[in-house]
Motif scaffolding. Structure first.
Motif, PDB file in Angstrom:
ATOM      1  N   SER A 276       0.857  -1.194   0.000  1.00 36.69           N
ATOM      2  CA  SER A 276       0.000   0.000   0.000  1.00 36.69           C
ATOM      3  C   SER A 276       0.888   1.237   0.000  1.00 36.69           C
ATOM      4  O   SER A 276       1.110   1.874   1.046  1.00 36.69           O
ATOM      5  N   LEU A 277       1.428   1.566  -1.154  1.00 36.68           N
ATOM      6  CA  LEU A 277       2.445   2.610  -1.255  1.00 36.68           C
ATOM      7  C   LEU A 277       1.939   3.937  -0.686  1.00 36.68           C
ATOM      8  O   LEU A 277       0.797   4.340  -0.914  1.00 36.68           O
ATOM      9  N   ASN A 278       2.823   4.584   0.048  1.00 36.19           N
ATOM     10  CA  ASN A 278       2.504   5.865   0.673  1.00 36.19           C
ATOM     11  C   ASN A 278       3.026   6.995  -0.209  1.00 36.19           C
ATOM     12  O   ASN A 278       4.240   7.157  -0.371  1.00 36.19           O
ATOM     13  N   ILE A 279       2.114   7.767  -0.781  1.00 33.85           N
ATOM     14  CA  ILE A 279       2.495   8.917  -1.615  1.00 33.85           C
ATOM     15  C   ILE A 279       1.896  10.199  -1.028  1.00 33.85           C
ATOM     16  O   ILE A 279       1.587  11.145  -1.751  1.00 33.85           O
ATOM     17  N   ASN A 280       1.743  10.206   0.297  1.00 39.28           N
ATOM     18  CA  ASN A 280       1.105  11.354   0.950  1.00 39.28           C
ATOM     19  C   ASN A 280       1.869  12.651   0.741  1.00 39.28           C
ATOM     20  O   ASN A 280       1.264  13.729   0.687  1.00 39.28           O
ATOM     21  N   GLU A 281       3.201  12.566   0.636  1.00 38.58           N
ATOM     22  CA  GLU A 281       3.977  13.792   0.443  1.00 38.58           C
ATOM     23  C   GLU A 281       3.674  14.425  -0.910  1.00 38.58           C
ATOM     24  O   GLU A 281       3.582  15.645  -1.028  1.00 38.58           O
ATOM     25  N   GLY A 282       3.512  13.594  -1.938  1.00 40.33           N
ATOM     26  CA  GLY A 282       3.145  14.127  -3.241  1.00 40.33           C
ATOM     27  C   GLY A 282       1.785  14.804  -3.213  1.00 40.33           C
ATOM     28  O   GLY A 282       1.596  15.881  -3.805  1.00 40.33           O
ATOM     29  N   LEU A 283       0.828  14.193  -2.511  1.00 41.27           N
ATOM     30  CA  LEU A 283      -0.492  14.792  -2.382  1.00 41.27           C
ATOM     31  C   LEU A 283      -0.433  16.092  -1.570  1.00 41.27           C
ATOM     32  O   LEU A 283      -1.103  17.078  -1.907  1.00 41.27           O
ATOM     33  N   PHE A 284       0.397  16.103  -0.515  1.00 45.50           N
ATOM     34  CA  PHE A 284       0.518  17.310   0.299  1.00 45.50           C
ATOM     35  C   PHE A 284       1.070  18.473  -0.516  1.00 45.50           C
ATOM     36  O   PHE A 284       0.575  19.606  -0.426  1.00 45.50           O
ATOM     37  N   TYR A 285       2.094  18.224  -1.312  1.00 41.61           N
ATOM     38  CA  TYR A 285       2.660  19.288  -2.152  1.00 41.61           C
ATOM     39  C   TYR A 285       1.613  19.786  -3.148  1.00 41.61           C
ATOM     40  O   TYR A 285       1.547  20.975  -3.463  1.00 41.61           O
ATOM     41  N   TRP A 286       0.785  18.863  -3.661  1.00 41.47           N
ATOM     42  CA  TRP A 286      -0.252  19.256  -4.605  1.00 41.47           C
ATOM     43  C   TRP A 286      -1.339  20.070  -3.907  1.00 41.47           C
ATOM     44  O   TRP A 286      -1.858  21.046  -4.474  1.00 41.47           O
ATOM     45  N   TYR A 287      -1.689  19.688  -2.665  1.00 44.96           N
ATOM     46  CA  TYR A 287      -2.697  20.446  -1.912  1.00 44.96           C
ATOM     47  C   TYR A 287      -2.320  21.918  -1.782  1.00 44.96           C
ATOM     48  O   TYR A 287      -3.186  22.807  -1.799  1.00 44.96           O
ATOM     49  N   THR A 288      -1.024  22.184  -1.619  1.00 44.27           N
ATOM     50  CA  THR A 288      -0.565  23.546  -1.333  1.00 44.27           C
ATOM     51  C   THR A 288      -0.015  24.253  -2.564  1.00 44.27           C
ATOM     52  O   THR A 288       0.570  25.337  -2.432  1.00 44.27           O
ATOM     53  N   HIS A 433       1.991  16.475 -13.212  1.00 41.99           N
ATOM     54  CA  HIS A 433       1.269  15.910 -14.347  1.00 41.99           C
ATOM     55  C   HIS A 433       1.036  14.407 -14.186  1.00 41.99           C
ATOM     56  O   HIS A 433       0.020  13.882 -14.660  1.00 41.99           O
ATOM     57  N   ASN A 434       1.962  13.726 -13.543  1.00 43.53           N
ATOM     58  CA  ASN A 434       1.855  12.268 -13.398  1.00 43.53           C
ATOM     59  C   ASN A 434       1.385  11.842 -12.012  1.00 43.53           C
ATOM     60  O   ASN A 434       1.441  10.648 -11.692  1.00 43.53           O
ATOM     61  N   LEU A 435       0.936  12.792 -11.212  1.00 46.47           N
ATOM     62  CA  LEU A 435       0.472  12.424  -9.880  1.00 46.47           C
ATOM     63  C   LEU A 435      -0.738  11.505  -9.956  1.00 46.47           C
ATOM     64  O   LEU A 435      -0.886  10.583  -9.142  1.00 46.47           O
ATOM     65  N   TRP A 436      -1.592  11.726 -10.944  1.00 52.04           N
ATOM     66  CA  TRP A 436      -2.772  10.855 -11.084  1.00 52.04           C
ATOM     67  C   TRP A 436      -2.362   9.416 -11.360  1.00 52.04           C
ATOM     68  O   TRP A 436      -3.002   8.460 -10.864  1.00 52.04           O
ATOM     69  N   LEU A 437      -1.271   9.234 -12.116  1.00 50.89           N
ATOM     70  CA  LEU A 437      -0.789   7.894 -12.418  1.00 50.89           C
ATOM     71  C   LEU A 437      -0.227   7.227 -11.164  1.00 50.89           C
ATOM     72  O   LEU A 437      -0.421   6.016 -10.948  1.00 50.89           O
ATOM     73  N   ALA A 438       0.478   8.024 -10.345  1.00 53.88           N
ATOM     74  CA  ALA A 438       0.994   7.482  -9.085  1.00 53.88           C
ATOM     75  C   ALA A 438      -0.159   7.016  -8.189  1.00 53.88           C
ATOM     76  O   ALA A 438      -0.076   5.960  -7.541  1.00 53.88           O
ATOM     77  N   ILE A 439      -1.231   7.792  -8.149  1.00 53.63           N
ATOM     78  CA  ILE A 439      -2.400   7.412  -7.348  1.00 53.63           C
ATOM     79  C   ILE A 439      -3.036   6.141  -7.897  1.00 53.63           C
ATOM     80  O   ILE A 439      -3.412   5.233  -7.141  1.00 53.63           O
ATOM     81  N   PHE A 440      -3.144   6.044  -9.212  1.00 51.06           N
ATOM     82  CA  PHE A 440      -3.751   4.871  -9.832  1.00 51.06           C
ATOM     83  C   PHE A 440      -2.929   3.611  -9.543  1.00 51.06           C
ATOM     84  O   PHE A 440      -3.488   2.560  -9.194  1.00 51.06           O
ATOM     85  N   ILE A 441      -1.609   3.718  -9.678  1.00 53.09           N
ATOM     86  CA  ILE A 441      -0.739   2.571  -9.385  1.00 53.09           C
ATOM     87  C   ILE A 441      -0.853   2.189  -7.911  1.00 53.09           C
ATOM     88  O   ILE A 441      -0.915   0.999  -7.558  1.00 53.09           O
ATOM     89  N   ARG A 442      -0.883   3.171  -7.036  1.00 47.89           N
ATOM     90  CA  ARG A 442      -1.046   2.895  -5.604  1.00 47.89           C
ATOM     91  C   ARG A 442      -2.346   2.145  -5.335  1.00 47.89           C
ATOM     92  O   ARG A 442      -2.372   1.189  -4.544  1.00 47.89           O
ATOM     93  N   ASN A 443      -3.427   2.569  -5.974  1.00 48.88           N
ATOM     94  CA  ASN A 443      -4.720   1.923  -5.745  1.00 48.88           C
ATOM     95  C   ASN A 443      -4.728   0.482  -6.230  1.00 48.88           C
ATOM     96  O   ASN A 443      -5.323  -0.394  -5.587  1.00 48.88           O
TER      97      ASN A 443
END
Length: 506
Positions: A276-288, A433-443
């Motif tokens: 269950s890969l943790n990509i929370n830091e990428g999401l946090f940077y995107w949030y801000t 641009h590829n954050l959505w792909l990282a989320i998809f792979i994580r899921n």
């Protein structure tokens, strides 16, 4: 005339009488009477220690540290999201060696005390490391990581030590074991909720380094616990027996781990967390981010995380009252499936599909965070109960700490794997641009543990699935040196037995 002497009422009976005499004020007075009862039965310094460690250090302090560290890495150290993900894993390493801290507090007293010196050590580590981060504005990244890891070690040592205190008091007061677990869980939940609620405000007002300065207060309270804790003094300790006790514990744990009924569930627990890969830091940077992201403020980030704490608490309550009797394999199937599907909410957010449907970012992310944390808690609870069922008699506490270390190793692998994925997909501070792909792979990877459920026993939490031969072997290994230590006080080797036996009551 002979007057019959009456037995004085116990503290719990006094509390029950006080609660029954109330009416409208019961909801306000009951917690006060409950705290009073625990203080009378267990000593006020112990209750203070639980609240200080679980509620203030781990709950409130942990929330402040998480938000402060994320902004520190982003705005002060200016690292990439993938690097921040790797560094977050490094600072969690002290939690992987929890069995070491547990063995030290059990078998190696300092100046005649098993617990107090380790609280003092934990407090000093926390105070010094946070002061270094607070006073040095341009601290080198390596020194900053060292200080953050030292602070994490202080919290981990305090956690193991207060667990041992709870175990000892649960042995002495078995009727209050459930109350002590409730005190621990309540303190942690309330502290976390309050901490996340105010974390963004403090980051906005005083900055990340100022937040680190505030974290010296929780660390100072842990140090105070070591000073005021009521603990019997045992000066005549034979330090020559320490090596033998360490060897006995390691031999017993290795004997248990070789059993297929143990290593197979352990392997599943590790892989289910690591995949269950943790990509929370990428999401946090995107949030801000101001261009591609919703540009949430510090206060908003804190409020979002606080909603996640509420979701986690609701998940624990839901498991306790409706799901705790279900078989492990069936429950893990549905929770793992829902965990993977809940990750699609992040995908909808990053692709901005919520805006096309007329749902504002803040409203959508609050729902997503609450649902994700609730399902994550539902997924974690059966793993925790399963861990307790893997612990054979004689080494319950030490082996349970070992299993928690395996889980923490899985979390570390998840964090580093997520950082590597962000790096491969070139998710940076400014490019998403590829954050959505990282989320998809994580899921997708979140769903992969469904194929490994054959490693989990199909039994329910009320049954025992370890063979009796394992019990005999580990019990014999754990008590190899028993006859050499008959004159020792039985409290010298306290294990975390009540913490294991009462997991189901959480």
């Amino acid at each position: 005339m002979i007057v019959e002497e009456e037995n004085p009422p116990t503290a719990s009976e006094v509390v029950e009488e006080n609660e029954s005499n109330g009416g409208f004020c019961d909801c306000i007075c009951a917690p006060i009477y409950w705290f009073k009862m625990l203080s009378m039965e267990l000593h006020w310094s112990f209750v203070f220690g639980v609240v200080a460690v679980y509620g203030i250090s781990q709950g409130l302090g942990g929330a402040l540290a998480r938000v402060g560290t994320e902004y520190y890495m982003k705005d002060v150290q200016k690292v990439q999201p993938s690097e921040a993900q790797i560094y977050a894993g490094i600072t969690s390493i002290p939690w992987i060696v929890k069995p070491l801290w547990g063995l030290l507090t059990d078998v190696l007293p300092i100046v005649g005390y098993h617990r107090r010196p380790y609280f003092i050590l934990a407090g000093f580590l926390g105070v010094i490391s946070m002061l270094v981060l607070s006073f040095h504005k341009d601290l080198h990244l390596v020194l900053a990581l060292f200080s953050l890891t030292a602070g994490s070690a202080g919290v981990a040592i305090a956690d193991v030590t207060i667990d041992a205190c709870v175990a000892q008091n649960s042995n002495l007061h078995p009727s209050l074991a459930a109350d002590m677990q409730s005190l621990c869980a309540l303190s942690s939940s309330i502290g976390s909720l309050v901490g996340f609620s105010i974390s963004g405000v403090f980051v906005h007002l005083i900055g990340p380094t100022g937040v680190f300065g505030l974290l010296t207060i929780p660390a100072g309270l842990v140090l105070a616990v070591g000073i005021i804790l009521s603990e019997p003094h045992k000066p005549n300790f034979v330090y020559g027996q320490v090596n033998q006790k360490f060897l006995d514990a390691c031999k017993a744990m290795w004997t248990t781990l070789k059993c297929p009924d143990v290593w197979r569930p352990c392997l599943y627990m590790y892989l289910s967390l690591a995949l269950s890969l943790n990509i929370n830091e990428g999401l946090f940077y995107w949030y801000t981010d101001s261009k591609e992201g919703p540009l949430f403020s510090q206060e908003t980030i804190g409020y979002i995380f606080s909603v996640g704490s509420v979701g986690s608490l609701l998940g624990a309550i839901l498991y306790q009252y409706t799901l705790k009797e279900h078989p492990f394999r069936d429950l893990l199937f549905w929770t793992q499936l829902l965990y993977g599907l809940s990750g699609m909410l992040d995908l909808i957010l990053v692709l901005r599909l919520n805006l096309k449907s007329g749902i504002p970012d803040y409203f959508f992310i609050v729902i997503a965070e609450g649902v994700s944390q609730m399902i994550g808690r539902l997924k974690w609870m059966p793993l925790l109960v399963l861990s307790s069922k893997l612990c054979p008699p004689g080494i319950e506490g030490t082996f349970f700490a070992l299993l928690m270390s395996i889980d923490n190793l899985g979390i570390l692998s998840s964090s580093w794997g997520g950082g590597f994925l962000l790096h491969i997909l070139r998710v940076t501070r400014l490019q998403f641009h590829n954050l959505w792909l990282a989320i998809f792979i994580r899921n997708i990877l979140r769903l992969s543990p469904l194929a490994l459920l054959f490693l989990v026993p199909p039994s329910d939490p009320n049954s025992s699935f370890l063979p009796s031969q394992t019990f005999q072997n580990t019990k014999q290994a754990a008590h190899t040196s028993h006859h050499d230590n008959e004159n020792k006080n039985e409290d010298d080797n306290i294990e975390l037995l009540p913490l294991v036996n009462n997991v189901d009551s959480r």
